[in-house]
Design a protein around this motif. Structure first.
Motif, PDB file in Angstrom:
ATOM      1  N   SER A   1       0.806  -1.224   0.000  1.00 47.83           N
ATOM      2  CA  SER A   1       0.000   0.000   0.000  1.00 47.83           C
ATOM      3  C   SER A   1       0.842   1.278   0.000  1.00 47.83           C
ATOM      4  O   SER A   1       0.302   2.377  -0.189  1.00 47.83           O
ATOM      5  N   ALA A   2       2.145   1.154   0.215  1.00 44.22           N
ATOM      6  CA  ALA A   2       3.016   2.335   0.317  1.00 44.22           C
ATOM      7  C   ALA A   2       3.047   3.106  -0.994  1.00 44.22           C
ATOM      8  O   ALA A   2       3.032   2.528  -2.087  1.00 44.22           O
ATOM      9  N   GLU A   3       3.095   4.426  -0.885  1.00 46.46           N
ATOM     10  CA  GLU A   3       3.284   5.300  -2.041  1.00 46.46           C
ATOM     11  C   GLU A   3       4.767   5.652  -2.110  1.00 46.46           C
ATOM     12  O   GLU A   3       5.334   6.153  -1.134  1.00 46.46           O
ATOM     13  N   ILE A   4       5.379   5.377  -3.260  1.00 48.67           N
ATOM     14  CA  ILE A   4       6.826   5.546  -3.399  1.00 48.67           C
ATOM     15  C   ILE A   4       7.132   6.370  -4.643  1.00 48.67           C
ATOM     16  O   ILE A   4       6.565   6.124  -5.712  1.00 48.67           O
ATOM     17  N   GLU A   5       8.027   7.328  -4.502  1.00 48.38           N
ATOM     18  CA  GLU A   5       8.459   8.143  -5.634  1.00 48.38           C
ATOM     19  C   GLU A   5       9.971   8.276  -5.609  1.00 48.38           C
ATOM     20  O   GLU A   5      10.567   8.482  -4.546  1.00 48.38           O
ATOM     21  N   ILE A   6      10.581   8.164  -6.769  1.00 55.48           N
ATOM     22  CA  ILE A   6      12.021   8.397  -6.935  1.00 55.48           C
ATOM     23  C   ILE A   6      12.159   9.606  -7.831  1.00 55.48           C
ATOM     24  O   ILE A   6      11.847   9.546  -9.025  1.00 55.48           O
ATOM     25  N   GLN A   7      12.600  10.718  -7.267  1.00 56.27           N
ATOM     26  CA  GLN A   7      12.632  11.971  -8.009  1.00 56.27           C
ATOM     27  C   GLN A   7      13.952  12.113  -8.761  1.00 56.27           C
ATOM     28  O   GLN A   7      15.032  12.054  -8.159  1.00 56.27           O
ATOM     29  N   PRO A   8      13.882  12.297 -10.075  1.00 57.26           N
ATOM     30  CA  PRO A   8      15.097  12.334 -10.903  1.00 57.26           C
ATOM     31  C   PRO A   8      15.941  13.582 -10.664  1.00 57.26           C
ATOM     32  O   PRO A   8      15.421  14.642 -10.304  1.00 57.26           O
ATOM     33  N   GLY A   9      17.257  13.426 -10.852  1.00 55.96           N
ATOM     34  CA  GLY A   9      18.168  14.555 -10.808  1.00 55.96           C
ATOM     35  C   GLY A   9      18.424  15.125  -9.432  1.00 55.96           C
ATOM     36  O   GLY A   9      19.008  16.202  -9.305  1.00 55.96           O
ATOM     37  N   ILE A  10      18.004  14.430  -8.386  1.00 56.22           N
ATOM     38  CA  ILE A  10      18.149  14.926  -7.015  1.00 56.22           C
ATOM     39  C   ILE A  10      18.800  13.854  -6.162  1.00 56.22           C
ATOM     40  O   ILE A  10      18.573  12.658  -6.372  1.00 56.22           O
ATOM     41  N   GLY A  11      19.620  14.280  -5.200  1.00 55.72           N
ATOM     42  CA  GLY A  11      20.310  13.341  -4.328  1.00 55.72           C
ATOM     43  C   GLY A  11      19.736  13.318  -2.926  1.00 55.72           C
ATOM     44  O   GLY A  11      18.526  13.472  -2.726  1.00 55.72           O
ATOM     45  N   HIS A  12      20.608  13.148  -1.940  1.00 55.50           N
ATOM     46  CA  HIS A  12      20.185  13.028  -0.550  1.00 55.50           C
ATOM     47  C   HIS A  12      19.644  14.342  -0.005  1.00 55.50           C
ATOM     48  O   HIS A  12      18.969  14.368   1.032  1.00 55.50           O
ATOM     49  N   ASP A  13      19.911  15.440  -0.707  1.00 51.37           N
ATOM     50  CA  ASP A  13      19.412  16.756  -0.304  1.00 51.37           C
ATOM     51  C   ASP A  13      18.023  17.023  -0.874  1.00 51.37           C
ATOM     52  O   ASP A  13      17.681  18.152  -1.222  1.00 51.37           O
ATOM     53  N   LEU A  14      17.219  15.991  -0.951  1.00 50.63           N
ATOM     54  CA  LEU A  14      15.902  16.029  -1.570  1.00 50.63           C
ATOM     55  C   LEU A  14      15.066  17.228  -1.142  1.00 50.63           C
ATOM     56  O   LEU A  14      14.539  17.975  -1.972  1.00 50.63           O
ATOM     57  N   LEU A  15      14.916  17.425   0.159  1.00 41.52           N
ATOM     58  CA  LEU A  15      14.070  18.500   0.665  1.00 41.52           C
ATOM     59  C   LEU A  15      14.600  19.876   0.285  1.00 41.52           C
ATOM     60  O   LEU A  15      13.838  20.769  -0.083  1.00 41.52           O
ATOM     61  N   TRP A  16      15.896  20.052   0.389  1.00 42.50           N
ATOM     62  CA  TRP A  16      16.498  21.358   0.165  1.00 42.50           C
ATOM     63  C   TRP A  16      16.648  21.673  -1.326  1.00 42.50           C
ATOM     64  O   TRP A  16      16.568  22.824  -1.727  1.00 42.50           O
ATOM     65  N   ALA A  17      16.827  20.650  -2.134  1.00 40.58           N
ATOM     66  CA  ALA A  17      17.025  20.858  -3.567  1.00 40.58           C
ATOM     67  C   ALA A  17      15.708  21.006  -4.322  1.00 40.58           C
ATOM     68  O   ALA A  17      15.681  21.605  -5.398  1.00 40.58           O
ATOM     69  N   ASN A  18      14.609  20.468  -3.756  1.00 42.79           N
ATOM     70  CA  ASN A  18      13.355  20.457  -4.498  1.00 42.79           C
ATOM     71  C   ASN A  18      12.142  20.697  -3.597  1.00 42.79           C
ATOM     72  O   ASN A  18      11.152  19.971  -3.668  1.00 42.79           O
ATOM     73  N   PRO A  19      12.168  21.724  -2.744  1.00 42.33           N
ATOM     74  CA  PRO A  19      11.062  21.935  -1.803  1.00 42.33           C
ATOM     75  C   PRO A  19       9.748  22.268  -2.489  1.00 42.33           C
ATOM     76  O   PRO A  19       8.675  21.958  -1.966  1.00 42.33           O
ATOM     77  N   GLU A  20       9.811  22.888  -3.664  1.00 42.75           N
ATOM     78  CA  GLU A  20       8.581  23.288  -4.340  1.00 42.75           C
ATOM     79  C   GLU A  20       7.742  22.097  -4.797  1.00 42.75           C
ATOM     80  O   GLU A  20       6.538  22.225  -5.039  1.00 42.75           O
ATOM     81  N   GLN A  21       8.351  20.923  -4.895  1.00 43.02           N
ATOM     82  CA  GLN A  21       7.602  19.713  -5.212  1.00 43.02           C
ATOM     83  C   GLN A  21       7.421  18.815  -3.987  1.00 43.02           C
ATOM     84  O   GLN A  21       6.354  18.223  -3.795  1.00 43.02           O
ATOM     85  N   VAL A  22       8.452  18.714  -3.177  1.00 47.97           N
ATOM     86  CA  VAL A  22       8.420  17.791  -2.045  1.00 47.97           C
ATOM     87  C   VAL A  22       7.401  18.226  -0.985  1.00 47.97           C
ATOM     88  O   VAL A  22       6.600  17.402  -0.512  1.00 47.97           O
ATOM     89  N   ILE A  23       7.398  19.490  -0.618  1.00 47.53           N
ATOM     90  CA  ILE A  23       6.506  19.954   0.442  1.00 47.53           C
ATOM     91  C   ILE A  23       5.030  19.823   0.034  1.00 47.53           C
ATOM     92  O   ILE A  23       4.225  19.273   0.815  1.00 47.53           O
ATOM     93  N   PRO A  24       4.618  20.280  -1.156  1.00 46.51           N
ATOM     94  CA  PRO A  24       3.210  20.074  -1.543  1.00 46.51           C
ATOM     95  C   PRO A  24       2.824  18.596  -1.622  1.00 46.51           C
ATOM     96  O   PRO A  24       1.700  18.230  -1.250  1.00 46.51           O
ATOM     97  N   ARG A  25       3.747  17.753  -2.103  1.00 45.83           N
ATOM     98  CA  ARG A  25       3.451  16.317  -2.171  1.00 45.83           C
ATOM     99  C   ARG A  25       3.212  15.759  -0.765  1.00 45.83           C
ATOM    100  O   ARG A  25       2.278  14.974  -0.545  1.00 45.83           O
ATOM    101  N   PHE A  26       4.035  16.147   0.169  1.00 45.71           N
ATOM    102  CA  PHE A  26       3.891  15.712   1.551  1.00 45.71           C
ATOM    103  C   PHE A  26       2.569  16.184   2.143  1.00 45.71           C
ATOM    104  O   PHE A  26       1.822  15.402   2.749  1.00 45.71           O
TER     105      PHE A  26
END
Length: 293
Positions: free
Chosen positions: A256-281
């Motif tokens: 049932s888990a929802e899983i996404e692997i975001q391209p072009g981003i590393g371990h700094d996921l939140l800081w590198a892509n907040p405009e997508q990560v925060i709304p998704r969360f």
């Protein structure tokens, strides 16, 4: 042998707290300070925001504290309460008095923290090693969680970490100098550069002897016990572990888990892509919300 986290000297603590308070003064929203007593010591928590939805509680990555959420807190607490604790056993305002032996103890600490906050259920989210703590809470106490979100889970959460990662941590731990730390952070989070105030707090935290157990990979049986809704966000270019291997294991044991692997981003996921990560969360949280009574 399990350790109790502490500063190496009173001077080291004073130096860290000066840097910490400098960061705390920059918190962009009004907040309330709370101290919660647990079996493992006193946990400092910052409470921000308001609303009737189930609150969010955020856990930082290794050796981090609640200040790391400052860039994101304004958007996160717009419609609900958000708790940002300093993890007991890491440098911060929390004070550890008893050892944490394993993931089960981390989960017990979390439940006692919720009890002290007067919260029956929360949306729990963790970054890096904070994701490991979140998963252990889901394994042992899914009934207290409205949902669980993992931002770039730490290298050992779902699979054995890469040898290169372990070696980097070992070298960093043996001789932690500011120069080595800058290089290490650039390797871990290539898309983000810490501010001078952030880096000063991180360097001061090197004089803290951590009391949190090292990650142990969650077993198959443990994964099968997770009943809370789960969202896992990976960066495709992360250096901590292979995201495809981790994602496959989660899908196998938590379909049932929802899983996404975001391209072009590393371990700094939140800081590198907040405009997508925060709304998704926040969309995930809203989907699994339950009105407070």
């Amino acid at each position: 042998m399990p350790k109790i986290g502490r500063f190496k000297s009173d001077e080291a603590r004073e130096h860290f707290m000066h840097a910490y308070d400098t960061m705390a003064a920059q918190w962009p929203v009004s907040s309330t300070d709370i101290d919660v007593e647990t079996s493992f010591g006193t946990t400092y928590v910052r409470r921000s925001g308001s609303g009737t939805g189930v609150p969010i509680l955020l856990l930082p990555g290794i050796s981090g504290n609640g200040q790391v959420w400052s860039p994101f807190i304004e958007g996160l607490c717009r419609d609900r309460v958000v708790y940002t604790p300093d993890v007991i056993g890491w440098a911060g305002r929390s004070t550890q008095t008893a050892p944490l032996h394993d993931g089960a103890d981390m989960a017990r600490w979390m439940v006692e923290l919720l009890d002290g906050l007067g919260e029956e259920r929360i949306h729990l989210a963790g970054n890096s090693m904070g994701a490991w703590i979140s998963m252990n809470t889901a394994v042992h106490h899914s009934d207290r969680l409205a949902s669980v979100t993992l931002f770039e889970p730490g290298g050992a959460t779902f699979a054995r970490p890469r040898a290169s990662v372990l070696l980097k941590f070992l070298v960093m731990g043996i001789r932690p100098t500011p120069e080595r730390l800058r290089k290490f952070n650039k390797w871990m989070m290539p898309g983000y550069e810490h501010t001078d105030e952030e880096f000063a707090m991180i360097v001061a935290g090197l004089k803290y002897r951590m009391g949190v157990p090292w990650e142990r990979t969650i077993t198959d049986d443990e994964l099968a016990r997770v009943a809370a809704p789960l969202l896992v966000l990976f960066g495709a270019e992360t250096i901590t572990n292979d995201p495809e291997i981790q994602a496959a294991r989660v899908r196998t044991h938590i379909p049932s888990a929802e899983i996404e692997i975001q391209p072009g981003i590393g371990h700094d996921l939140l800081w590198a892509n907040p405009e997508q990560v925060i709304p998704r969360f926040l969309d995930f949280v809203d989907t699994h919300d339950q009105a407070r009574t």
